[in-house]
Structure formats: C-alpha cells, structure tokens
Design an enzyme around this catalytic site. Structure first.
Site, PDB file in Angstrom:
ATOM      1  N   ILE A   1     -90.057   7.669  32.197  1.00 35.44           N
ATOM      2  CA  ILE A   1     -88.835   8.458  32.169  1.00 35.44           C
ATOM      3  C   ILE A   1     -88.168   8.479  33.537  1.00 35.44           C
ATOM      4  CG2 ILE A   1     -87.999  10.821  31.825  1.00 35.44           C
ATOM      5  CD1 ILE A   1     -90.424  10.938  29.708  1.00 35.44           C
ATOM      6  N   ASP A   2     -88.960   8.495  34.606  1.00 33.93           N
ATOM      7  CA  ASP A   2     -88.394   8.535  35.956  1.00 33.93           C
ATOM      8  C   ASP A   2     -87.609   7.264  36.253  1.00 33.93           C
ATOM      9  OD1 ASP A   2     -88.063  10.175  38.133  1.00 33.93           O
ATOM     10  OD2 ASP A   2     -89.954   9.688  39.088  1.00 33.93           O
TER      11      ASP A   2
END
Length: 672
Positions: free
Chosen positions: A411-412
């Site tokens: 997600i980062d």
C-alpha cells in the site's frame, strides 16, 4: 554541542540543554533567508538535481543500495556451505565485507554506531570461520569472549540457532517447534499462515519443512568457544507461569514437540507437500520469493530437502535470484568486496526520485520523468495475490517495492507511485488516469476496519503470532501504521478524494494516533521524525488547516528536537528507549523529513526551517550528493534496520525543492 550517538549507549544532550531556545510561540517566523541566501539554496538544488538525474537507469528506474547488517552475508555463506556450492572468490569477498563492519571490541552491530548485537556477532563469527579466520586470531578471540559474556549461543535468536542446527552446532530438539500442519489451519482460525505478515509468512512456511525434516550436514569445525559451558550448551530455563501468555505458548511448544515424536504419518506427508506447493506457486518470474532474501534462502533449503536438486528449474532460478542480491565493489586495496542486500527497492526509489525532481522544478514533461513514469506504469500489478485472502472481491491495481514481487504489492508503494505519476505530464494521460483509478480502488479496498492502512494486508492484527517462541526475530504481523496511512490519505487527497468518507476515517485515525508529545510513531522509518514528517503533509493536503491544534503540537515538537547544527536526527534506540526519541546525529534524510512537515505546516520563514535548509546546503558534497552512514529505514522496529542509500539524495532534494517552489498541488487544495 551537537547531539550524537557514539555507539556506547550514552544519551546525547537534549537540544534545550545545548542552549537552543524552544520557547518560540507556534507559528513564529524570522522572515529570514538562510545565511548563504536563496542563491545558495538554488545552487544546492540544481547540483542535487543533476546528481540524481545521472543515477537514472536508461530504462527509467532508480535504485540505491539497500544496506542492512552482516547476518545477510553470513547466512548467504552458510546457505552455500549447506548446499555444497560455496566457492573461494565469493567467500573471500563476503568475509572482507563482514570484517569491515566489525567493531573495535570484536562485535557486530545491526546499524551504524549501534550497540553490539549477539546474534549478528555469532553469525558473523561463524561466517569468518568458514572463510578460514583462525579462532585464536585477535579479532576472533575478542568476538568469542564477548559472545560467552552474553550467554553464548543459547542466548541467540531462534533463526541463528536454526542455522547452527543445520550443521549440528545446535540440537534441533532445543528449538521451538512449528509443524507444517499449520498449512491446514482454517483462514479464520488463530495462527493460520495468513495471520502472519507477508514477510513472516513467506519465511515460516519453508521453515516448517526444515523444522520437520531436521537436516544436519557435516560441520567443518566445532564452536565450543561460543558456549558458556560446552558440556551444557543449553542450560535449562524455568517456564513462565502458566497463567501468562508466554507460559501458555511455551507449554504449547512442549505439546508440539510431543506431537513431533508421534505425528500422523499421512497428514505430515500431505502437509509437507502442501507447503512445497505453496512455496512453488509463489516463486516470482525472476526466481525469487517476495523480492526479499530470507524467504528465498529458506525456500531453496526446504525444496532441496524435499528432493529438488540444484539443477531443477525452480532451484536454479532461486539461486540465480540470490546472486542478484549481491553488490560488488572494491576495498581500498582493490580487493573485491561483496555485500548482500536483504531486498531491492527500485519501485520505491523511482517514485521518490520522481517526486523529488518534480518538486525541485524539473519540468513535468522532462524525458527523465516520462521514462520513470513509463517504467512505473509497466510495473503496476494486475493479478491477484495473498492480499486477496481477506479481500477476495477486490480488483488488483497496486505496486510492489521490488523488481519482481507480483504476489505482494504494498500500500505504501502504491500511494507514493500515484503521487509521483500525478507530477508527470505523460504523453498518454489516459493511460496514467486508468492506472491511478486502479490504484485508488485497490488502496481504498485495503483499508482496515479501524480506518487506517497496513503495508501489505488488511486487518493483519492478530495478537498471537508475535507470542510464539519461534517468532523472536522481529515484528511478524502487519497492523496499520501512521506513516502508511498518511501516505494513503495524501494520495487520496491529491486524487480529488479529500471528502471521501474513507479518507476522512483515515484522517480521524491519524489524529487519534498523535502522541502527547505532538509526534507520530514511525513504523517504516526512524522514527518519530519519520512518522511526523509523513503525517503533517498528508493532513494539510487533506484540508486540515495549519492552525489546527494537532499541527501546532507537531510543529512545536519538531522545533524542540532540532539539533544545534540546524539538522534533525533520531537514533534507532528510540524504538526501545523513550529517552532517545527525537535524539541523534543530524542526517540528511531525517532533516528533510522534519522540513517537509514544517513546510507543509506553513513554517517556511521560521527560524527552524531556515536553519534546517542551511544545514542541508552546508553538508552537501560538491557533486550534489549527501553522505549518510546512519540507518534511517526500518524493516522491523529495532530488530531489523535499513540504510536506503538513495534516501540521502531524494528527501533533501524534495525538501529544498518545496522550500524554493512551495507545496505541490497547493492550487488544487485551494480550489477544493
């Protein structure tokens, strides 16, 4: 006096004690330029831009070295010894690197200027024994004496003792048990493999095979010198009370040892085959597993034990992928030195480099930025992965950290790639918008129940995996964190979703996570400086005004922990000892994180920003680069630390660029 960390454990002085006032009211400004003037900042920015552009690969990506600690190098040699493929050239080059990281007292640390660490010292010592270093050599006797003082091999982590058990230097019976039958635990049952974070999951599954088969290869030498008493290498330890979690899991481990003596034969064989199939299904196209070294190492060992020879396509590709984790260079005498990266970070480095260059004023249609965008667009993952176990209906659309890791987008990276793509004027804007729409849909779908985001999975928050006696090597679950959540909130704001209910839930979670000091904890970077440097730009991008009490408290904290030299630094010991929070030698990346937070909060003309910018311009090298030996990245808080070699370039350039040109997307925020 400059706040420093000297490796002795002594705390640096607080900034206030060094004579710097911390009583300026929130928002106070000096209306001053850096001592050398705006021209100096422009020159520093231009040099940094030129330096970063020269480091781009012709295919469009950037990648800096990812330095961790010598256990990577030691375990690589032990793997080659176990498989019978260790060669003199590789061994000698790896040994030179390991020796170069030995501390004067004979020990090894896991980060620059850190304290000695027992498991790293034992593994480095054994690797040097493999390389032919005599146990009575001064650097070796110093290491072995320190190991004995710390309790010997018996006091090392489980992974270290597993490596030693492979050669009979430790008894398998004296290791925690983790049976392959864990593969059959239902996905909603505690301690099923999907309760573990992706990095732990990929490591634990092959280790269940190794643990079940308990191989022992002939040891080339003894290690009696690493035991406090060679006659009793593993002195008994009392169990924790049965009424505690530790006591409960210790007794569960004893039950698993008993089961191992009388396993259900067909079930054990089926479990071993299921684990092997799970491993093979997750091998990436380049031969690695998850794009990280530890799962690849243990997967190769596990499959080899099950009868896959080294010429089998799966193992051949796996071993070739491990060779690509090696970074070769020469020492001062011209001798080859070999360092093993635990992972490679091209997607992460490329999106951060793109953001840095764009924010520094490089035109949005510059060929370098367009090439980077093309490469990132090609890297978007459009197939399902392990994340779909908890989100089976969610379409894919994320990015991974590495060259090849399609099973585990994170997600980062997805948030930062989206922020990078929004800065590029691509000749095919429809292609970019399609990719961004996929990314936003996938990211929003990965939101956890509490409104925040973890790195790889949604709701990976089980309290049980970290309590297993087997799991003493660092964090093994993936709960939401402030830094990842902040990057997602910033991405959603930039994509026009400031008012989306899911964005607002993320903001509410972030505001609730602010600590009393005014800072935010940093999960994937060191530490409160990183967390705060991530959260403030996100909150402001999402519409939180600079006058908000949470913003003012964070600004006050950053001012308080600024070093007398104008920079910011925070030692990794802050993860264990609150006295270290916000303390440490100034580094380029941490100084930049603090500046990004302050600039977002409207502090451009404040004394803190002026001094921070001056620190960056003063410490820049003539070629436009910065030096940063300190580790400012985090794999597991405290237990596994990372020095991203490109952090020292991309973050200072981003900070200088925003100082000169203002906050990106500021006009869109005003319109919104």
């Amino acid at each position: 006096m400059t706040a420093t960390t000297d490796g002795t454990g002594a705390l640096p002085p607080r900034v206030a004690e060094a004579g710097q006032s911390t009583t300026a009211p929130p928002g106070a400004a000096t209306d001053a330029e850096p001592p050398k003037g705006r021209e100096a900042v422009e020159r520093a920015t231009a040099r940094a831009v030129e330096h970063l552009l020269t480091r781009q690969d012709p295919r469009g990506w950037w990648k800096g070295d990812l330095e961790t600690n010598v256990t990577m190098d030691a375990e690589d040699l032990l793997l080659r010894q176990f498989l019978g493929v260790r060669d003199e050239k590789t061994t000698a080059a790896a040994a030179r690197f390991i020796r170069s990281r030995q501390l004067p007292d004979g020990t090894w640390a896991t980060f620059h200027n850190g304290p000695p660490e027992l498991s790293a010292t034992v593994e480095a010592y054994v690797a040097l024994r493999l390389a032919g270093d005599a146990p009575d050599a001064p650097h070796m006797t110093a290491a072995s004496a320190w190991v004995r003082e710390q309790g010997g091999i018996a006091a090392t982590r489980v992974f270290t003792r597993i490596w030693l058990a492979l050669f009979g230097w430790w008894r398998w019976e004296d290791l925690p048990e983790l049976p392959p039958e864990i593969m059959y635990l239902p996905k909603r049952f505690p301690l099923n493999i999907y309760d573990f974070g992706q990095w732990a999951r990929q490591t634990i599954v092959p280790l269940t095979i190794v643990s079940a088969l308990r191989p022992v290869r002939p040891a080339p030498f003894g290690l009696d010198e690493l035991h406090t008493d060679p006659r009793r290498p593993n002195p008994p330890r009392p169990l924790a009370p049965a009424t505690t979690w530790d006591g409960l899991f210790q007794r569960m481990d004893k039950a698993l040892h008993l089961y191992r003596r009388f396993p259900v034969g067909p079930l054990r064989r089926a479990a071993l085959n299921s684990a092997a199939r799970w491993i093979i299904e997750r091998q990436e196209n380049d031969g690695c597993w998850g794009g990280i070294q530890p799962p690849a190492v243990y997967s190769v060992i596990a499959l080899n034990l099950l009868g896959y020879d080294l010429h089998h396509p799966v193992l051949r590709a796996g071993l070739e992928s491990l060779d690509r984790f090696a970074v070769w260079h020469e020492d001062a005498d011209g001798a080859p030195v070999r360092m093993i990266e635990a992972c490679q970070s091209p997607v992460w480095d490329t999106c951060l480099a793109t953001i840095a260059l764009a924010d520094a004023g490089v035109p949005a249609d510059h060929p370098a930025l367009v090439r980077a965008a093309d490469w990132m667009l090609d890297e978007q993952i459009l197939r399902s992965g392990d994340w779909a176990v908890r989100r089976p209906e969610l379409p894919p659309g994320g990015w991974a950290f590495e060259f090849d890791n399609d099973n585990y987008p994170d997600i980062d990276d997805t948030a930062e790639v989206a922020l990078a793509l929004k800065r590029v004027a691509h000749p095919d804007p429809a292609r970019v918008e399609t990719a961004l729409a996929r990314a936003a849909r996938w990211t929003v779908g990965m939101q956890s129940r509490n409104g925040a985001w973890g790195a790889f999975d949604a709701d990976n928050t089980s309290p049980f995996p970290n309590r297993l006696p087997f799991c003493d090597f660092g964090e093994v679950v993936d709960p939401p964190s402030a830094d990842v959540t902040a990057h997602v909130v910033e991405m959603l704001a930039v994509l026009g979703k400031r008012h989306d209910p899911r964005t607002r839930r993320g903001i509410e979670w972030l505001l609730g996570e602010q600590e009393e000091s005014g800072a935010w904890f940093g999960r994937w970077g060191v530490n409160y400086v990183y967390g705060t440097g991530s959260v403030l730009p996100a909150l402001v991008a999402a519409g939180i005004p600079a006058s908000h009490p949470a913003v003012r408290r964070a600004v006050a904290w950053l001012r308080e922990v600024q070093n007398p030299d104008g920079g910011w630094g925070e030692d990794l010991r802050s993860y264990r000892d609150p006295e270290w929070i916000g303390r440490g030698a100034s580094t380029p990346s941490q100084t930049a994180w603090a500046l990004l937070a302050l600039l977002a909060a409207g502090e451009r003309d404040s004394e803190a920003v002026v001094r921070g910018v001056a620190h960056l311009t003063d410490t820049q090298a003539e070629d436009g680069s910065w030096d940063e030996p300190y580790f400012t990245g985090t794999g597991f808080p405290w237990d596994f630390s990372i020095n991203y070699h490109l952090y020292r370039q991309v973050f200072p350039l981003t900070a200088l660029g925003r100082y000169l040109h203002g906050e990106p997307f500021a006009a869109e925020r005003l319109e919104g």
